[in-house]
Design an enzyme around this catalytic site. Structure first.
Site, PDB file in Angstrom:
ATOM      1  N   GLU A 272     -68.832  -0.134 -12.605  1.00  0.00           N
ATOM      2  CA  GLU A 272     -68.780  -1.383 -12.727  1.00  0.00           C
ATOM      3  C   GLU A 272     -67.459  -1.907 -12.226  1.00  0.00           C
ATOM      4  OE1 GLU A 272     -67.831  -4.722 -15.855  1.00  0.00           O
ATOM      5  OE2 GLU A 272     -69.430  -3.652 -16.577  1.00  0.00           O
ATOM      6  N   HIS A 273     -66.584  -1.207 -13.033  1.00  0.00           N
ATOM      7  CA  HIS A 273     -65.067  -1.528 -12.644  1.00  0.00           C
ATOM      8  C   HIS A 273     -64.552  -1.182 -11.210  1.00  0.00           C
ATOM      9  CE1 HIS A 273     -62.505  -2.079 -16.778  1.00  0.00           C
ATOM     10  NE2 HIS A 273     -63.939  -1.976 -17.130  1.00  0.00           N
TER      11      HIS A 273
ATOM     12  N   HIS B   9     -70.175   2.312 -16.695  1.00  0.00           N
ATOM     13  CA  HIS B   9     -69.290   1.116 -16.906  1.00  0.00           C
ATOM     14  C   HIS B   9     -68.177   1.384 -15.854  1.00  0.00           C
ATOM     15  CE1 HIS B   9     -65.758  -0.350 -19.126  1.00  0.00           C
ATOM     16  NE2 HIS B   9     -66.277  -1.431 -18.940  1.00  0.00           N
TER      17      HIS B   9
ATOM     18  N   GLU C  95     -59.120  -0.081 -22.308  1.00  0.00           N
ATOM     19  CA  GLU C  95     -60.299  -0.737 -22.870  1.00  0.00           C
ATOM     20  C   GLU C  95     -61.077  -0.284 -23.933  1.00  0.00           C
ATOM     21  OE1 GLU C  95     -64.504  -3.034 -21.403  1.00  0.00           O
ATOM     22  OE2 GLU C  95     -63.177  -2.378 -19.866  1.00  0.00           O
TER      23      GLU C  95
END
Length: 447
Positions: free
Chosen positions: A77-78, A74, A154
């Site tokens: 992904e950022h 993840h 997040e």
């Protein structure tokens, strides 16, 4: 309402070495080919509007992370938006926006996907941009470290500040004793804090490659238009060996488990129970289709057994349903969820759920229930054709899960072939107490 994601797990590409093939399609009518470097390409024509959705799916998700590096998929992904040798930080998003497009990305346990929706005459631009960052990503600690704080925030917003999400995280961790599906996609906070640009780059270099990716383009376009662009931009990227997806083997469960989360931020208690279940990829042939029908009968909306019994007849709940998620590469979850009425104890809810499950296991399901459930599920396949994005998401997800196009296109037939005996057998196998984790969300305690 039952949440069976019918089309998040139904298809994959046909590996046909640059020779396009038209399948006798029943749902999306996809056309497929494979580039010389192994990248699979799917084209879904939808000429309702002059726009296209462009998606690149990598067979690389949170369950593929090295132990101790939870959240790195993840995090990467950022970081994929932080620039390449050609385009600087933020330039990807800026170019998509100034050309009238929308873009985003998402990570699951099994795959990571990047997508843009643009006017058809901007397709080449996004293909050029996405192909560039498939191989030319550049990361520095100066850019990567601040993004780690974004990921941590997040996590705080989505999980740590939401008791329902906290409970679900703990239930999942208890359900999967050994398999990495028990680790949250976003990662555990102590491990997220230790991630570095080097960790992200190592994951990128190991698993981001054309031979580990699927390109899906849906919209006002043809395969004949897509093919030369795919060859130009993606076909020029060299393949490289991909490490195996070593995930371990989940041991057979031997006892039921219970998780209780008390929080002063909880205003209404809730009940959930998850069972370890087969998926489209793991289990006996046909089990997942039978479970899809079972989920619709037991908890699929206002006419389902749980809703009628707990909400309408007994009036002990304000909501009740099931969720079955077969769109995974390994084992899946079959879940029951209930929101009690004010003043109703969770113990009474649990007893009512147990009684309804016991009745189903003892008496089975009727032919009429089977027919109505199958009709509703098959209708979803028809409606799915209307969306520009749905076909791309369905086919891309299934390709990333090593499925086949034929599975997607014959899904309505497979659902239609499910029998009452198969549903009863699947229920007996899955709705077994030792396969379950029951979760209780309770007001009180510390936030």
């Amino acid at each position: 309402m039952g949440r069976l994601w019918v089309f998040a797990f139904l298809a994959a590409a046909v590996a046909s070495t640059m020779v396009a093939s038209r399948l006798d399609a029943a749902v999306f009518n996809p056309r497929t080919f494979t580039l010389a470097n192994g990248m699979k390409v799917v084209v879904i024509e939808n000429h309702r509007i002059p726009a296209v959705t462009h998606m690149v799916w990598y067979k690389a998700g949170a369950a593929d992370e090295p132990r101790g590096k939870s959240g790195v998929a993840h995090y990467l992904e950022h970081l994929m938006f932080k620039g390449t040798r050609v385009y600087g930080p933020g330039e990807f998003s800026r170019l998509v926006a100034v050309n009238g497009g929308r873009e985003n990305a998402f990570t699951t346990h099994d795959y990571t996907a990047y997508h843009q929706t643009v006017a058809r005459d901007r397709l080449e631009l996004v293909m050029k941009l996405e192909a560039d960052r498939m191989t030319h990503l550049t990361l520095s600690p100066k850019l990567a470290k601040p993004e780690l704080q974004v990921v941590l925030e997040e996590r705080r917003m989505r999980i740590d500040n939401d008791p329902g999400s906290q409970l679900d995280e703990q239930v999942r961790a208890a359900l999967f004793l050994h398999h990495p599906y028990g680790i949250p996609v976003i990662g555990w906070e102590p491990e997220i804090k230790e991630l570095t640009a080097s960790d992200a780059l190592a994951f990128y270099r190991a698993r981001y490659a054309p031979n580990n990716a699927i390109l899906v383009i849906a919209g006002d376009i043809t395969l004949e238009e897509v093919k030369p662009l795919a060859e130009k931009y993606y076909g020029a990227i060299a393949a490289h060996p991909i490490p195996p997806r070593a995930r371990g083997i989940e041991p057979a469960p031997i006892t039921k488990r219970r998780v209780v989360l008390e929080s002063d931020r909880v205003r209404r208690p809730s009940f959930t129970r998850s069972y370890l279940a087969p998926s489209y990829r793991m289990g006996e042939p046909g089990q997942a289709y039978a479970l899809a029908v079972l989920s619709e009968i037991l908890g699929g909306g206002g006419t389902s057994r749980l809703y009628r019994s707990l909400v309408i007849e007994q009036k002990v709940a304000v909501g009740a349903g099931t969720a079955y998620d077969p769109d995974v590469r390994d084992l899946a979850r079959f879940s029951v969820y209930v929101s009690p009425r004010d003043g109703v104890e969770l113990s009474a809810i649990e007893a009512a759920v147990d009684a309804e499950i016991a009745r189903l296991l003892a008496d089975g399901v009727s032919d009429d229930e089977i027919a109505r459930a199958k009709k509703r599920l098959q209708a979803n396949a028809i409606y799915a054709r209307d969306s520009l994005q749905t076909g791309a998401r369905v086919l891309g997800a299934t390709l990333a899960l090593d499925g086949t196009v034929e599975e997607v296109e014959t899904w309505p037939e497979r659902i239609g072939a499910v029998t009452a005996a198969e549903v009863a057998a699947a229920a007996r196998f899955v709705l077994e107490p030792t396969r379950s984790v029951t979760g209780f969300l309770v007001p009180g305690g510390k936030s």
